[in-house]
Design a protein around this motif. Sequence first.
Motif, short mmCIF file in Angstrom:
data_model
loop_
_atom_site.label_atom_id
_atom_site.label_comp_id
_atom_site.label_asym_id
_atom_site.label_seq_id
_atom_site.Cartn_x
_atom_site.Cartn_y
_atom_site.Cartn_z
N VAL A 47 0.86 -1.19 0.00
CA VAL A 47 0.00 0.00 0.00
C VAL A 47 0.89 1.24 0.00
CG1 VAL A 47 -1.63 1.36 1.37
CG2 VAL A 47 -1.92 -1.12 1.16
N PHE A 48 0.57 2.19 -0.89
CA PHE A 48 1.22 3.49 -0.84
C PHE A 48 0.22 4.48 -0.25
CE2 PHE A 48 1.78 7.65 -3.14
CZ PHE A 48 2.81 8.11 -2.33
N GLU A 78 0.09 -0.30 -11.20
CA GLU A 78 0.48 -1.69 -11.43
C GLU A 78 1.09 -2.32 -10.19
OE1 GLU A 78 3.45 -4.37 -14.30
OE2 GLU A 78 3.19 -2.22 -14.67
N HIS A 79 1.84 -1.54 -9.42
CA HIS A 79 2.66 -2.12 -8.36
C HIS A 79 2.15 -1.85 -6.94
CE1 HIS A 79 5.86 -3.41 -11.11
NE2 HIS A 79 5.62 -2.28 -11.77
N PHE A 80 1.15 -0.98 -6.79
CA PHE A 80 0.69 -0.61 -5.45
C PHE A 80 -0.83 -0.45 -5.44
CE2 PHE A 80 4.85 1.27 -6.23
CZ PHE A 80 5.60 0.78 -5.17
N VAL A 81 -1.38 -0.52 -4.25
CA VAL A 81 -2.71 0.04 -4.00
C VAL A 81 -2.48 1.40 -3.37
CG1 VAL A 81 -4.77 -0.10 -2.54
CG2 VAL A 81 -3.98 -2.11 -3.80
N VAL A 143 12.15 5.84 -6.01
CA VAL A 143 11.65 5.30 -4.75
C VAL A 143 10.61 4.23 -5.01
CG1 VAL A 143 10.38 5.86 -2.64
CG2 VAL A 143 12.16 7.41 -3.46
N LEU A 144 9.69 4.51 -5.94
CA LEU A 144 8.67 3.51 -6.27
C LEU A 144 9.31 2.20 -6.74
CD1 LEU A 144 6.11 5.73 -8.26
CD2 LEU A 144 5.84 4.85 -5.93
#
Length: 678
Positions: A47-48, A78-81, A143-144
């Motif tokens: 989660v971001f 694509e990589h986070f909620v 960072v992502l």
Amino acid sequence: MRKDGGMANRLAQATSPYLLQHADNPVDWWQWEPAAFEEARRRDVPVFLSVGYSSCHWCHVLAHESFEDAETAAYMNEHFVNIKVDREERPDVDAVYMEAVQAATGQGGWPMSVWMTADGEPFYFGTYFPPAPRHGMPSFRQVLEGVSDAWTGRRDEVGEVAQRIASDLAARSLVVGGDGVPGEEELAQALLGLTRDYDERHGGFGGAPKFPPSMVLEFLLRHHARTGAEGALQMAADTCEAMARGGIYDQLGGGFARYSVDREWVVPHFEKMLYDNALLCRVYAHLWRATGSDLARRVALETADFLVRELRTSEGGFASALDADSDTADGGHAEGAFYVWTPAQLREVLGEEDGARAAELFAVTEEGTFEEGSSVLRLPHGEADADLRQRLLAAREERPRPGRDDKVVAAWNGLAIAALAETGAFFGRPDLVERATEAADLLVRVHMDFEAGGVRLHRTSKDGRLGANAGVLEDYADVAEGFLALAAVGGEGSWLEFAGFLLDMVMDRFTGEGCALYDTAHDAEPLIRRPQDPTDNAAPSGWSAAAAALLLYSAHTGSEAHRTAAEGALGVVKGLGPRAPRFIGWGLAAAEALLDGPREVAVVGRPGDPATRELHLTALMGTAPGAAVAVGEPDSDEFPLLRDRPLVNGSSAAYVCRGFVCDSPTTDATELARKLTD
């Protein structure tokens, strides 16, 4: 529909203006809700969490640089909620994760960026990240990618870090009430500590950036009123004058900016917050009450008028803030654009002679005090005539205005109600009292849910529509404070009753062992740590605000339970006051009221009787710290303080009690004033 033709994200259904500002981002934002974490668990992604608020300059910068960028957004989706939170709507979420950020990095601020597991356990932190590496900071995209790589390639390590951080936060010592209430020694030590930190040259405390010390100023005024300590009054008066003459104060339209970037109060961070202006309006009104200062009177009234003119909503409440940034004449967007001037702009509006006079009066130079040769208006010497100010204000109204965060926050409206009610009473402005009453009506009508187990207070609304977030401790306490002030000014006992409902909930749902207070209710949504902080920040802590309101309510009603709860809550001031007085000013102010009694003043008389009005105003103008004032007909049931209080020889009278001892009633306003200062 977004500008690129895509559909708006889930934030389109939000009531927060800050969240709505991100509704057309290509980021697939979620609000803070269980479904978001369930989605992260289902997809097996982190989660971001991005936390900010609508008038935050760097929040807007990060959004423009990264959240509005389609490529960056696609990677995030694509990589986070991705969860977006308005810190003003969810101060509990903000407090818990800001504590983690500060513990991990040694600093904090907004925008706040946190990466966490689907269980809400944080493992990586930051604030603003630029779109490209600079000044030693990685880019937001770097960072992502780094977080995503760690999640997929070093999951065990990430999990261990997250669990350790969550455990450390959960295990942090809870604050409990201190051993006994603060006394003369603790308050004297607090005053000494403030004296050491005081900036004798520029006023205020500490260096840059310099924030208005609203809660500390209230303590200083009360301490002087109770003890006669001239040094306390001098620090308060000099700080208030320095701010009022500086760039932090809007010399044309009234009202204060959030803080000064320098220690001289010259250049502000231009956002204007409801809580700052409510608190400072009341401080300047109280300074005038203590000293008769013309400057304090002017600033109190101008700030009250600013609140009504620029922050009042169509429903009768008060909006949260005005942005720091606004559009420029050349189509750009810049901080302070609405407020700053050049000598040429002054001459254009006022003509050569008056323009030159205004430049000298307001310290506007060719070099400028802000960016690109512009200056923030100040008033270092003398006063500006009304005509000059009105002409400049009218010209400024033609500029593009800063955006306004229209959400109504219960706590901050409570502070505004108290400020407007008292300012209106002091200066014979019944219109201000009426605006305070309308805001209080809105809170009762929209924000308060009456149920069998008591009252539930909702934190926010917008356009009359409630937000989904429950009230936190500061909401219950500050709204009760506003209702109590309105009761004292307007003589309507219903406001005392409503305050009692809220304070009963404080005792029932926010209080733990040892009179400790928590920022969220017992039955609130569980977070990785139940937030709890007795120290003031930009506004009074919920803890201190609750202690003050409980004490005042107990003086009105004689309730021993509320008095005991107030004394227990004030125990923390005994420990923190001498060590950190700048960060517990509201608690120190409440302690002053406790040591003074607080005094109980009952004014009895017939409606419309001039003698009753004179005694009532004299009671309100008394500087005894935290006095409980009630007015009404003799032997009325409207207020407990009026019971068994008859007229004296057929005339209006005032009864003053303190510490279970009552003076003889008086029909003379001069004698009443003496009873409130001895």
